[in-house]
Design a protein around this motif. Structure first.
Motif, short mmCIF file in Angstrom:
data_model
loop_
_atom_site.label_atom_id
_atom_site.label_comp_id
_atom_site.label_asym_id
_atom_site.label_seq_id
_atom_site.Cartn_x
_atom_site.Cartn_y
_atom_site.Cartn_z
N ILE A 200 0.80 -1.35 0.06
CA ILE A 200 0.02 -0.21 -0.02
C ILE A 200 0.77 1.44 -0.21
O ILE A 200 0.65 2.23 -0.88
N THR A 201 1.99 1.24 0.84
CA THR A 201 2.98 2.42 0.67
C THR A 201 3.69 2.60 -0.40
O THR A 201 3.62 3.87 -0.99
N GLU A 202 3.91 1.63 -1.54
CA GLU A 202 4.48 1.77 -2.58
C GLU A 202 3.46 2.22 -3.64
O GLU A 202 3.74 3.06 -4.19
N ALA A 203 2.18 1.72 -3.64
CA ALA A 203 1.06 2.37 -4.42
C ALA A 203 0.90 3.85 -4.12
O ALA A 203 0.47 4.68 -4.92
N PHE A 204 0.81 4.04 -2.74
CA PHE A 204 0.58 5.77 -2.36
C PHE A 204 1.83 6.33 -3.08
O PHE A 204 1.58 7.39 -3.68
N GLU A 205 3.01 6.00 -3.15
CA GLU A 205 4.20 6.64 -3.70
C GLU A 205 4.08 6.68 -5.32
O GLU A 205 4.23 7.79 -5.90
N GLN A 206 3.57 5.65 -5.86
CA GLN A 206 3.32 5.74 -7.14
C GLN A 206 2.23 6.51 -7.75
O GLN A 206 2.22 7.27 -8.83
N LEU A 207 1.12 6.76 -6.79
CA LEU A 207 0.01 7.68 -6.94
C LEU A 207 -0.06 9.03 -6.75
O LEU A 207 -1.22 9.92 -6.85
N GLU A 208 1.24 9.52 -5.87
CA GLU A 208 1.43 10.49 -5.25
C GLU A 208 1.29 11.72 -6.05
O GLU A 208 0.40 12.79 -5.71
N LYS A 209 1.82 11.79 -7.29
CA LYS A 209 1.40 13.08 -8.16
C LYS A 209 -0.01 13.12 -8.59
O LYS A 209 -0.52 14.31 -8.71
N LYS A 210 -0.71 12.16 -8.96
CA LYS A 210 -2.17 12.33 -9.29
C LYS A 210 -2.91 12.62 -8.24
O LYS A 210 -3.61 13.53 -8.30
N ILE A 237 -1.03 -8.05 -6.51
CA ILE A 237 -1.84 -7.58 -5.39
C ILE A 237 -1.42 -5.99 -5.48
O ILE A 237 -2.39 -5.27 -5.00
N HIS A 238 -0.28 -5.61 -5.84
CA HIS A 238 0.16 -4.47 -6.01
C HIS A 238 -0.62 -3.65 -7.29
O HIS A 238 -1.14 -2.54 -7.11
N GLN A 239 -1.19 -4.38 -8.38
CA GLN A 239 -2.12 -4.09 -9.18
C GLN A 239 -3.21 -3.90 -8.95
O GLN A 239 -4.15 -2.72 -9.23
N VAL A 240 -3.85 -4.63 -7.90
CA VAL A 240 -5.24 -4.53 -7.30
C VAL A 240 -5.24 -3.13 -6.22
O VAL A 240 -6.12 -2.29 -6.56
N MET A 241 -4.15 -3.01 -5.62
CA MET A 241 -4.31 -1.78 -4.71
C MET A 241 -4.12 -0.26 -5.66
O MET A 241 -4.63 0.47 -5.18
N GLY A 305 -8.91 6.16 -18.28
CA GLY A 305 -8.96 4.90 -17.76
C GLY A 305 -9.50 4.27 -18.92
O GLY A 305 -10.25 4.41 -19.93
N THR A 306 -9.15 2.70 -18.80
CA THR A 306 -9.75 1.77 -19.72
C THR A 306 -11.14 1.26 -19.49
O THR A 306 -11.66 0.49 -20.48
N GLY A 307 -11.59 1.19 -18.40
CA GLY A 307 -12.87 0.88 -17.96
C GLY A 307 -12.74 -0.96 -17.71
O GLY A 307 -13.76 -1.42 -17.48
N LEU A 308 -11.26 -1.15 -17.39
CA LEU A 308 -11.16 -2.69 -17.09
C LEU A 308 -10.42 -2.77 -15.80
O LEU A 308 -10.51 -4.12 -15.15
N GLY A 309 -10.25 -1.88 -15.10
CA GLY A 309 -9.60 -1.81 -13.67
C GLY A 309 -10.43 -2.70 -12.55
O GLY A 309 -9.80 -3.40 -12.04
N LEU A 310 -11.81 -2.54 -12.44
CA LEU A 310 -12.36 -3.34 -11.43
C LEU A 310 -12.60 -4.53 -11.90
O LEU A 310 -12.28 -5.66 -11.21
N ALA A 311 -12.62 -4.83 -13.14
CA ALA A 311 -12.75 -6.39 -13.60
C ALA A 311 -11.63 -7.10 -13.35
O ALA A 311 -11.58 -8.28 -13.04
N ILE A 312 -10.50 -6.58 -13.71
CA ILE A 312 -9.20 -6.98 -13.32
C ILE A 312 -8.82 -7.31 -11.88
O ILE A 312 -8.59 -8.27 -11.53
N VAL A 313 -9.21 -6.30 -11.11
CA VAL A 313 -9.15 -6.41 -9.52
C VAL A 313 -10.00 -7.77 -9.07
O VAL A 313 -9.61 -8.46 -8.34
N LYS A 314 -11.39 -7.90 -9.69
CA LYS A 314 -12.18 -8.91 -9.28
C LYS A 314 -11.45 -10.32 -9.83
O LYS A 314 -11.48 -11.18 -8.93
N HIS A 315 -10.95 -10.57 -10.89
CA HIS A 315 -10.25 -11.66 -11.26
C HIS A 315 -9.05 -11.86 -10.34
O HIS A 315 -8.87 -13.13 -10.37
N ILE A 316 -8.24 -10.91 -10.22
CA ILE A 316 -6.97 -11.20 -9.47
C ILE A 316 -7.48 -11.77 -8.15
O ILE A 316 -6.75 -12.78 -7.58
N LEU A 317 -8.47 -11.08 -7.43
CA LEU A 317 -8.56 -11.62 -6.15
C LEU A 317 -9.37 -12.98 -6.25
O LEU A 317 -9.19 -13.64 -5.07
#
Length: 344
Positions: A200-210, A237-241, A305-317
């Motif tokens: 989660i911390t790494e994801a925060f750093e990645q999205l800090e600019k946005k 799981i990093h992709q999910v977060m 966005g591609t509109g596929l993010g939540l679908a990918i999250v669902k399948h990864i989990l």
């Protein structure tokens, strides 16, 4: 009440025998011995004739049905001819089996219709999503070819826009490939001992600019200090977060807050991602994990966005034997949550 052919034959034979004896009692000269012989003989003959007729009829008709089923190659039936005929009520047995079969096939037909509708919608969505960046890039490039390339400012501006469109197309194709591999099982998970707090911390750093661009504050809250070790594929799981946090930033309010909460249970770790955005209307909640589904199509397009993010999250989990849940109230924000198996 279910009666066997023998019981039916016995009752009918007994009734015929009684009626015959009663009728003969009104005839003069008939002795008791004669009545007894008539009763026994009429009972015996009636019993065997009725039994033979019933069994012959049942066998013949059931055999026809069985042959028809066999010709149609209906393998869904798990009954044999012997089982049907030996049953107390073979027609009822066969009827029950056919009813179950028809109900199952009707369910399969409805599922096929649903999948066909989903396939058509998916093809339409893919065509639209691919067409948009392709046409945009084509427009910029053809404008440059037609002479705008001589203007340095216009050239750089149009090339940057064309590159952005092609980057969006590349992201869409990558997401489509990843989603397809997840659905078919081609994309295997590599489970390791992962610190979800660090992810989660790494994801925060990645999205800090946005987050900074929208004035969004990213926070993490835990029920205890230290690491939270889970069994997961670190990359996925990093992709999910990242997807969940990116959505929370994108659809949350300007100058808002995104809160990630970690809670530890006996065997699992719970992860909650909450935003303070406008929320999702109840009628959309059941469909937001579908590919390309957008609650507000016009605003979603503007935000990218591609509109596929939540679908990918669902399948990864799902591949992690987990399930993503969503709770949302209009004007109160949205919370996504999931669980991961804890390891020491």
């Amino acid at each position: 009440m279910s009666l066997s052919p023998r019981i039916i034959a016995f009752l009918l034979a007994f009734l015929i025998s009684v009626l015959t004896v009663v009728f003969l009692t009104f005839v003069e000269g008939v002795t008791n011995n004669m009545l007894f012989v008539v009763a026994v003989s009429s009972f015996a003959v009636s019993f065997f004739l009725v039994l033979y007729a019933i069994e012959l009829l049942v066998y013949r008709e059931v055999n026809k049905m069985y042959k028809t089923i066999h010709k149609l190659k209906i393998r869904d039936f798990n009954i044999s001819r012997k089982t049907i005929i030996k049953n107390n009520n073979p027609f009822k047995k066969l009827n029950d089996e056919i009813f179950v079969y028809v109900a199952r096939k009707q369910k399969e037909i409805e599922e096929l219709k649903r999948l066909e509708l989903f396939r058509r919608e998916f093809l339409a969505d893919v065509s639209h999503e691919l067409k948009t960046p392709i046409f945009a890039a084509q427009g910029f490039i053809h404008t440059l070819i037609d002479g705008a390339i001589d203007d340095e400012n216009v050239r750089d501006k149009f090339l940057a826009k064309a590159a952005k469109s092609l980057d969006g197309l590349d992201a869409l194709v990558k997401d489509l490939v990843a989603l397809s591999q997840l659905e078919t099982g081609e994309l295997k998970m590599h489970f390791e001992r992962v610190d979800i707090h660090q992810v989660i911390t790494e994801a925060f750093e990645q999205l800090e600019k946005k987050a900074h661009t929208k004035g969004t504050t990213l926070r993490i809250r835990t029920d205890r200090p230290g690491s939270y070790w889970v069994k997961a594929d670190p990359q996925r799981i990093h992709q999910v977060m990242t997807n969940l946090l990116e959505n929370a930033i994108k659809y949350g309010n300007d100058n808002g807050k995104v809160l990630v909460t970690l809670e530890e249970e006996k065997k699992q770790v719970l992860v909650f991602v909450k935003d303070d955005g406008p929320g999702i209307p109840p009628e959309h909640l059941s469909r937001i994990f579908e590919r390309f589904y957008r609650v507000d199509k016009s605003r979603s397009k503007e935000r990218g966005g591609t509109g596929l993010g939540l679908a990918i999250v669902k399948h990864i989990l799902n591949a992690h034997r987990s399930k993503v849940s969503v709770m949302s109230k209009v004007d109160r924000g949205t919370t996504f949550s999931f669980k991961l198996d804890k390891v020491e």
